[in-house]
Motif scaffolding. Structure first.
Motif, PDB file in Angstrom:
ATOM      1  N   LEU A 361     -12.714   1.622   0.208  1.00 31.95           N
ATOM      2  CA  LEU A 361     -13.251   1.724  -1.158  1.00 31.95           C
ATOM      3  C   LEU A 361     -12.118   1.871  -2.164  1.00 31.95           C
ATOM      4  CD1 LEU A 361     -16.310   3.697  -2.377  1.00 31.95           C
ATOM      5  CD2 LEU A 361     -14.143   3.953  -3.563  1.00 31.95           C
ATOM      6  N   LEU A 362     -11.181   2.775  -1.876  1.00 33.60           N
ATOM      7  CA  LEU A 362     -10.077   3.004  -2.814  1.00 33.60           C
ATOM      8  C   LEU A 362      -9.215   1.752  -2.973  1.00 33.60           C
ATOM      9  CD1 LEU A 362      -8.942   6.599  -1.754  1.00 33.60           C
ATOM     10  CD2 LEU A 362     -10.461   5.957  -3.626  1.00 33.60           C
ATOM     11  N   LYS A 363      -8.978   1.056  -1.856  1.00 35.47           N
ATOM     12  CA  LYS A 363      -8.170  -0.158  -1.917  1.00 35.47           C
ATOM     13  C   LYS A 363      -8.898  -1.261  -2.683  1.00 35.47           C
ATOM     14  CE  LYS A 363      -5.924  -3.670   0.937  1.00 35.47           C
ATOM     15  NZ  LYS A 363      -5.687  -4.164   2.323  1.00 35.47           N
ATOM     16  N   VAL A 368      -5.498   2.123  -5.090  1.00 33.62           N
ATOM     17  CA  VAL A 368      -4.326   2.281  -4.221  1.00 33.62           C
ATOM     18  C   VAL A 368      -3.946   0.903  -3.696  1.00 33.62           C
ATOM     19  CG1 VAL A 368      -4.835   4.660  -3.489  1.00 33.62           C
ATOM     20  CG2 VAL A 368      -5.787   2.719  -2.206  1.00 33.62           C
ATOM     21  N   PRO A 369      -2.658   0.720  -3.326  1.00 32.41           N
ATOM     22  CA  PRO A 369      -2.238  -0.598  -2.836  1.00 32.41           C
ATOM     23  C   PRO A 369      -2.629  -0.875  -1.393  1.00 32.41           C
ATOM     24  CG  PRO A 369      -0.361   0.912  -2.892  1.00 32.41           C
ATOM     25  CD  PRO A 369      -1.519   1.639  -3.526  1.00 32.41           C
ATOM     26  N   SER A 370      -2.945   0.183  -0.619  1.00 30.72           N
ATOM     27  CA  SER A 370      -3.243  -0.020   0.798  1.00 30.72           C
ATOM     28  C   SER A 370      -4.117   1.118   1.304  1.00 30.72           C
ATOM     29  CB  SER A 370      -1.945  -0.067   1.612  1.00 30.72           C
ATOM     30  OG  SER A 370      -1.278   1.176   1.541  1.00 30.72           O
ATOM     31  N   THR A 371      -4.769   0.895   2.433  1.00 26.54           N
ATOM     32  CA  THR A 371      -5.591   1.959   3.015  1.00 26.54           C
ATOM     33  C   THR A 371      -4.719   3.119   3.507  1.00 26.54           C
ATOM     34  OG1 THR A 371      -5.570   0.765   5.126  1.00 26.54           O
ATOM     35  CG2 THR A 371      -7.481   0.443   3.697  1.00 26.54           C
ATOM     36  N   SER A 372      -3.498   2.814   3.961  1.00 25.14           N
ATOM     37  CA  SER A 372      -2.614   3.908   4.396  1.00 25.14           C
ATOM     38  C   SER A 372      -2.256   4.811   3.223  1.00 25.14           C
ATOM     39  CB  SER A 372      -1.350   3.349   5.049  1.00 25.14           C
ATOM     40  OG  SER A 372      -0.628   2.536   4.144  1.00 25.14           O
ATOM     41  N   GLU A 373      -2.053   4.221   2.056  1.00 29.11           N
ATOM     42  CA  GLU A 373      -1.789   5.031   0.866  1.00 29.11           C
ATOM     43  C   GLU A 373      -3.028   5.837   0.485  1.00 29.11           C
ATOM     44  OE1 GLU A 373       0.122   6.556  -2.645  1.00 29.11           O
ATOM     45  OE2 GLU A 373       0.775   5.841  -0.673  1.00 29.11           O
ATOM     46  N   LEU A 375      -5.301   7.041   2.547  1.00 31.07           N
ATOM     47  CA  LEU A 375      -5.394   8.173   3.472  1.00 31.07           C
ATOM     48  C   LEU A 375      -4.351   9.238   3.143  1.00 31.07           C
ATOM     49  CD1 LEU A 375      -6.009   6.243   6.821  1.00 31.07           C
ATOM     50  CD2 LEU A 375      -7.696   7.300   5.293  1.00 31.07           C
ATOM     51  N   ARG A 376      -3.176   8.791   2.716  1.00 28.93           N
ATOM     52  CA  ARG A 376      -2.141   9.756   2.328  1.00 28.93           C
ATOM     53  C   ARG A 376      -2.592  10.575   1.124  1.00 28.93           C
ATOM     54  NH1 ARG A 376       2.119  10.466  -1.010  1.00 28.93           N
ATOM     55  NH2 ARG A 376       1.698   8.556  -2.188  1.00 28.93           N
ATOM     56  N   MET A 377      -3.205   9.912   0.139  1.00 31.54           N
ATOM     57  CA  MET A 377      -3.691  10.611  -1.050  1.00 31.54           C
ATOM     58  C   MET A 377      -4.812  11.597  -0.688  1.00 31.54           C
ATOM     59  SD  MET A 377      -1.810   9.751  -3.567  1.00 31.54           S
ATOM     60  CE  MET A 377      -2.783  10.468  -4.900  1.00 31.54           C
ATOM     61  N   ILE A 378      -5.668  11.211   0.258  1.00 35.78           N
ATOM     62  CA  ILE A 378      -6.734  12.129   0.713  1.00 35.78           C
ATOM     63  C   ILE A 378      -6.112  13.366   1.352  1.00 35.78           C
ATOM     64  CG2 ILE A 378      -8.608  12.406   2.378  1.00 35.78           C
ATOM     65  CD1 ILE A 378      -9.253   9.408   1.882  1.00 35.78           C
TER      66      ILE A 378
END
Length: 418
Positions: A361-363, A368-373, A375-378
C-alpha cells in the motif's frame, strides 16, 4: 574567434572608493576563497571609475535536469554581483559535458549523450532564472568556440599546460598512486573549462571549492593568450539535510527548488539549529548585520525556531510566492500538532483478494520507494493510518478510505476498492 589580443599594459591605478569597499564586502560574503583579492579590488576600482561592468562567469554542466539549493549558493553570489551592476555570464557546458568533469572523483565519469545534455539544459536556465535577473544575464554555450577549435586547435591548446602540473590535481594524483586508470580525455576537461574564460574574457569566475583547479586553469590560459587573468571565487559546499554530506540528489539529502512549497518549507524546518546559520549566510538575501542580530537574540534565549521560520519563508517565497510561504507555515504548524494538511494527494488502489499488505500500500501510494523502505519506516514507528501508529508489518487492509502518513511530511488519502 581570436583570443590572442593583448590586454592593455600599464593600466592606471584607480581610487578605492567607499563604493568599491561596499562591492568588496558583497563579494566576500560567505565565500571560501577570493584569489587574488588585490587584483579583484583593482578590477572593482577600474569598473567604478570607468563605468564598464565586470564580466563574471559561472559554468555549469547540465548533468541533471533539476537544481537544488546547494546549486543556488553560487547563483546567489552571482545575483548579488548583478545587483551592484556587473554582467553575469551563465555558461552552459554543452561541449564539456560530453567529456565529463573528473573533479572530486576517483573513477572516470561516463560522459552524457547530446540528447541528455539538451534536455537537461532546457530546465537549467529556467530554474536558474528564479535566482538570477534574466535581463542582466548573458547566456552562452561553450560549444560555440570549442567545436570551432578542431583537432589542430585542441593540440595547440594542450601545448599550453604540462602533464606534471596536471598531475598536481588531487583527484588525478590520488588515482595515479592508487593504480586507478585515468583516461587522456579527462585531462582535456580543465583545459576546455579554462579556455572558456579566454573565449569570454571573464574578469571573475565562480565555482564550488571542488572546482578550484579548473578555475585556476582559466587564469593560467588567459595569461597564455595575453589577456588580463581572471580572479577566482570559490563558495563553500552546502551540507544537506543530514548536516554531514554535501547536498546531493544521490544522497537524498537535498531540497529541490522546484519542490512543492510545503515540502520545501518542511525540509528547511528539519535542519539543525547550528546548520541553520550557514544556510542563512549562503542562501538568504538578508543583510549580514540582520543575521548577526538574529543569531545573538537566539543565543540570548529566543527560540531558534523563529529564525528557522524566517529562513524557510524567505526561501519558499523566492521560488514560489509570499502567499505560498504563509500557507506552508500554516501547514507545518498543523502537521506539528498532528493535523492533516489540506492538499494531500488522493490515490485509488485496486484491492487484491485477501486484502492489500501495508508495505505494498505504501509503495503503490507513492509514499515510499520500495516495500523494504516501507517495512523500515514501520519498524521505526513512522507510519500512521488515520492517526494511529502502525507496528504490524503483516497488516493487510480491506475496502475503504483512509489517510496514510509516512514520517512527518508525507500523506496520502487512499481509497481501496475491489
Amino acid at each position: 574567434m581570436s583570443h590572442t589580443e593583448k590586454a592593455p599594459q600599464n593600466q592606471p591605478e584607480h581610487p578605492v572608493t567607499d563604493r568599491v569597499h561596499e562591492a568588496l564586502a558583497v563579494t566576500r560574503r560567505g565565500v571560501d576563497e577570493l584569489l587574488p583579492e588585490g587584483d579583484w579590488i583593482k578590477k572593482l576600482a577600474r569598473s567604478e571609475a570607468t563605468g564598464v561592468p565586470l564580466r563574471i562567469k559561472l559554468g555549469l554542466d547540465p548533468t541533471a535536469p533539476d537544481i537544488h539549493l546547494g546549486h543556488t549558493v553560487v547563483l546567489n553570489k552571482l545575483r548579488q554581483l548583478q545587483d551592484i551592476g556587473h554582467t553575469v555570464i551563465f555558461l552552459i557546458g554543452d561541449f564539456t559535458s560530453l567529456i565529463g568533469d573528473p573533479s572530486g572523483r576517483n573513477t572516470t565519469r561516463p560522459p552524457l549523450t547530446a540528447e541528455q545534455i539538451k534536455l537537461n539544459a532546457e530546465t537549467y536556465y529556467k530554474q536558474a532564472s528564479l535566482v538570477l535577473d534574466p535581463g542582466k544575464t548573458e547566456i552562452r554555450y561553450n560549444s560555440e568556440w570549442c567545436d570551432a577549435l578542431g583537432a589542430r586547435g585542441m593540440i595547440q591548446l594542450a601545448s599550453r599546460y604540462t602533464v606534471a602540473r596536471m598531475m598536481e590535481r588531487n583527484d588525478f594524483h590520488d588515482r595515479f598512486h592508487a593504480g586507478t586508470s585515468i583516461s587522456v580525455h579527462e585531462f582535456l576537461y580543465p583545459l576546455m573549462q579554462g579556455y572558456d574564460s579566454v573565449a569570454l574574457k571573464s574578469d571573475l569566475e565562480l565555482g564550488g571549492t571542488d572546482q578550484k583547479f579548473n578555475l585556476l586553469m582559466g587564469r593560467h590560459l588567459q595569461a597564455e593568450y595575453g589577456q588580463e587573468p581572471q580572479c577566482i571565487l570559490t563558495m563553500p559546499l552546502l551540507e544537506g539535510l543530514d548536516g554531514v554530506e554535501k547536498m546531493s540528489k544521490s544522497k537524498n539529502n537535498y531540497i529541490g527548488i522546484s519542490e512543492a512549497p510545503n515540502e520545501m518549507f518542511g525540509k528547511l524546518m528539519s535542519i539543525s539549529d547550528d546548520l541553520m546559520w550557514k544556510y542563512f549566510t549562503l542562501l538568504s538575501f538578508r543583510p549580514m548585520d540582520d543575521i548577526a542580530r538574529l543569531k545573538a537574540e537566539c543565543a540570548a534565549g529566543r527560540n531558534p525556531r523563529d529564525a528557522k521560520v524566517m529562513l524557510g519563508q524567505e526561501i519558499v517565497a523566492r521560488f514560489h510566492s509570499v502567499q505560498a510561504s504563509e500557507d506552508a507555515l500554516v501547514d507545518f504548524v498543523n502537521r506539528s500538532k498532528g493535523g492533516v494538511p489540506d492538499d494531500i494527494p488522493e490515490v485509488t488502489l485496486t484491492l487484491p483478494e485477501g486484502g492489500l499488505a501495508i508495505g505494498q500500500l505504501l509503495k503503490q501510494a507513492g509514499l515510499v520507494p520500495s516495500t523494504s523502505e516501507a517495512l523500515r519506516m514501520i519498524d521505526q514507528g513512522g507510519v500512521r493510518i488515520d492517526g494511529t501508529p502502525v507496528s504490524d508489518r503483516g497488516l493487510k487492509l480491506g475496502q475503504g478510505v483512509c489517510v496514510v502518513q509516512v514520517g512527518k511530511r508525507k500523506f496520502a488519502k487512499v481509497t481501496l476498492q475491489g
